[in-house]
Design a protein around this motif. Structure first.
Motif, mmCIF file in Angstrom:
data_model
loop_
_atom_site.group_PDB
_atom_site.id
_atom_site.type_symbol
_atom_site.label_atom_id
_atom_site.label_comp_id
_atom_site.label_asym_id
_atom_site.label_seq_id
_atom_site.Cartn_x
_atom_site.Cartn_y
_atom_site.Cartn_z
ATOM 1 N N PHE A 1 0.851 -0.737 -0.180
ATOM 2 C CA PHE A 1 0.195 0.115 0.424
ATOM 3 C C PHE A 1 0.657 1.502 -0.566
ATOM 4 C CE2 PHE A 1 -4.323 -1.818 2.249
ATOM 5 C CZ PHE A 1 -3.609 -2.676 0.803
ATOM 6 N N LYS A 2 2.346 1.604 1.171
ATOM 7 C CA LYS A 2 2.715 2.320 0.879
ATOM 8 C C LYS A 2 3.834 2.545 -0.295
ATOM 9 C CE LYS A 2 4.097 4.659 4.268
ATOM 10 N NZ LYS A 2 3.884 5.601 4.706
ATOM 11 N N SER A 3 3.579 1.600 -1.223
ATOM 12 C CA SER A 3 4.578 1.739 -2.583
ATOM 13 C C SER A 3 3.802 2.290 -4.067
ATOM 14 C CB SER A 3 5.098 -0.066 -2.853
ATOM 15 O OG SER A 3 3.419 -0.342 -4.311
ATOM 16 N N ILE A 4 2.206 2.569 -3.139
ATOM 17 C CA ILE A 4 1.398 2.751 -4.088
ATOM 18 C C ILE A 4 0.713 4.037 -3.501
ATOM 19 C CG2 ILE A 4 -1.242 2.247 -4.581
ATOM 20 C CD1 ILE A 4 -0.923 -0.278 -3.975
ATOM 21 N N ASP A 5 0.909 4.198 -2.460
ATOM 22 C CA ASP A 5 0.951 5.938 -2.149
ATOM 23 C C ASP A 5 1.537 5.875 0.003
ATOM 24 O OD1 ASP A 5 -0.745 8.045 -0.555
ATOM 25 O OD2 ASP A 5 -2.799 7.214 -0.655
ATOM 26 N N GLU A 6 2.368 6.703 -0.542
ATOM 27 C CA GLU A 6 2.968 7.281 0.621
ATOM 28 C C GLU A 6 2.202 7.583 1.684
ATOM 29 O OE1 GLU A 6 6.923 7.422 2.156
ATOM 30 O OE2 GLU A 6 6.157 6.685 0.926
ATOM 31 N N GLN A 7 1.362 8.372 1.982
ATOM 32 C CA GLN A 7 0.289 7.918 2.985
ATOM 33 C C GLN A 7 -0.555 7.878 3.441
ATOM 34 O OE1 GLN A 7 0.550 11.821 4.582
ATOM 35 N NE2 GLN A 7 1.816 12.467 2.176
ATOM 36 N N THR A 8 -0.439 5.803 3.388
ATOM 37 C CA THR A 8 -0.608 5.287 4.294
ATOM 38 C C THR A 8 -0.334 5.589 5.495
ATOM 39 O OG1 THR A 8 -0.342 3.894 1.798
ATOM 40 C CG2 THR A 8 -0.813 2.876 3.740
ATOM 41 N N TYR A 9 -1.872 4.841 6.604
ATOM 42 C CA TYR A 9 -1.462 4.888 7.314
ATOM 43 C C TYR A 9 -1.774 4.054 8.404
ATOM 44 C CZ TYR A 9 -1.057 9.654 6.921
ATOM 45 O OH TYR A 9 -0.499 11.019 6.997
ATOM 46 N N HIS A 10 -1.353 2.891 9.390
ATOM 47 C CA HIS A 10 -2.368 1.819 9.899
ATOM 48 C C HIS A 10 -2.559 2.146 11.464
ATOM 49 C CE1 HIS A 10 -1.455 -1.495 12.236
ATOM 50 N NE2 HIS A 10 -2.476 -2.159 11.205
ATOM 51 N N PHE A 11 -3.769 1.837 11.745
ATOM 52 C CA PHE A 11 -4.243 1.573 13.191
ATOM 53 C C PHE A 11 -4.406 0.865 13.813
ATOM 54 C CE2 PHE A 11 -5.030 6.023 10.956
ATOM 55 C CZ PHE A 11 -4.182 6.914 11.717
ATOM 56 N N CYS A 12 -4.666 -0.157 14.345
ATOM 57 C CA CYS A 12 -4.619 -1.065 15.409
ATOM 58 C C CYS A 12 -5.535 -0.849 16.159
ATOM 59 C CB CYS A 12 -2.729 -1.651 15.756
ATOM 60 S SG CYS A 12 -3.536 -3.436 15.760
ATOM 61 N N LEU A 13 -6.231 -1.293 16.037
ATOM 62 C CA LEU A 13 -7.309 -1.234 17.590
ATOM 63 C C LEU A 13 -7.027 -2.329 18.042
ATOM 64 C CD1 LEU A 13 -10.488 0.340 15.273
ATOM 65 C CD2 LEU A 13 -8.779 1.233 16.006
ATOM 66 N N ASN A 14 -7.290 -2.303 19.386
ATOM 67 C CA ASN A 14 -6.685 -2.784 20.762
ATOM 68 C C ASN A 14 -8.392 -2.616 22.023
ATOM 69 O OD1 ASN A 14 -4.962 -4.401 21.015
ATOM 70 N ND2 ASN A 14 -3.168 -2.945 21.820
ATOM 71 N N ALA A 15 -8.611 -3.770 22.403
ATOM 72 C CA ALA A 15 -9.267 -3.816 23.486
ATOM 73 C C ALA A 15 -9.497 -5.390 24.488
ATOM 74 C CB ALA A 15 -10.353 -3.751 22.660
ATOM 75 N N SER A 16 -9.376 -5.006 25.167
ATOM 76 C CA SER A 16 -9.680 -6.697 26.031
ATOM 77 C C SER A 16 -10.184 -7.753 25.650
ATOM 78 C CB SER A 16 -9.805 -5.890 27.582
ATOM 79 O OG SER A 16 -11.379 -6.250 27.697
ATOM 80 N N LYS A 17 -9.413 -8.631 25.865
ATOM 81 C CA LYS A 17 -10.154 -9.878 25.442
ATOM 82 C C LYS A 17 -11.974 -10.094 25.950
ATOM 83 C CE LYS A 17 -10.325 -15.556 25.509
ATOM 84 N NZ LYS A 17 -8.925 -15.637 26.422
ATOM 85 N N GLU A 18 -11.994 -9.481 27.219
ATOM 86 C CA GLU A 18 -13.745 -9.925 27.400
ATOM 87 C C GLU A 18 -14.353 -9.095 27.198
ATOM 88 O OE1 GLU A 18 -10.583 -11.046 29.882
ATOM 89 O OE2 GLU A 18 -10.645 -9.293 29.179
ATOM 90 N N THR A 19 -13.915 -7.435 26.416
ATOM 91 C CA THR A 19 -14.826 -6.687 25.373
ATOM 92 C C THR A 19 -15.249 -7.114 23.990
ATOM 93 O OG1 THR A 19 -13.656 -4.424 27.301
ATOM 94 C CG2 THR A 19 -14.773 -3.664 24.687
#
Length: 173
Positions: free
Chosen positions: A98-116
């Motif tokens: 994706f970065k090679s296609i568009d340098e303005q590529t962002y990645h966010f990894c969403l987090n929560a507890s196992k219980e949630t």
């Protein structure tokens, strides 16, 4: 890219971002996986994907990047990509593609507890013990063990707070 375990809030966040980011569309690589699952002969699937996960297919990763390139080139559009990807080498391949296609590529990894996460899966009607539940521990362990970029907490923050946080991190052209 909006990554995280099943039930962490990717679809909710992606749909809200769609309303916030002009000239955008949701691009879900699972659709490519479903297509490959239907067209690739069983003997090839058994060889390349012994666990039955379409992400293990080389062609899935390649097509995920190729389709993103075609969508951006054809429609000059911003892609919002919700996906659960936990294998670091697969993540790196797709992210770098994706970065090679568009340098303005962002990645966010969403987090929560196992219980949630389990509670959210139940609320959306997932059957206890299904594929989504089975992936939770694997995802959470991978996200702790490897660097998946920027982590966003979804457990203690409202959707509006998460969206504002993400928008503040994005650079508009």
């Amino acid at each position: 890219m909006v990554n995280g375990a099943f039930g962490v809030g990717k679809t909710t966040i992606a749909n809200r971002l769609l309303n916030e980011i002009e000239n955008s569309m949701i691009y879900d690589p699972e659709e490519i996986g479903y297509m490959l699952r239907n067209v690739i002969p069983i003997d090839i699937k058994r060889t390349e994907s012994t666990r039955g996960d379409f992400q293990d297919l080389d062609l899935w990763r390649e097509l995920t990047v190729d389709m993103a390139k075609k969508l951006i080139s054809k429609y000059e559009i911003n892609l919002i990509v919700p996906m659960t990807i936990r294998k670091i080498e697969y993540f790196q391949y797709i992210y770098n593609g994706f970065k090679s296609i568009d340098e303005q590529t962002y990645h966010f990894c969403l987090n929560a507890s196992k219980e949630t996460i389990y509670e959210r899966l139940r609320l959306r009607g997932e059957e206890e013990g299904n594929w989504c539940f089975q992936q939770t521990d694997k995802c959470l362990e991978a996200y702790k063990r490897y660097d998946f970029g920027e982590y966003i907490e979804t457990e203690r923050n409202s959707i509006d707070e998460i969206i504002q946080d993400l928008k503040g991190k994005l650079i508009y052209l």
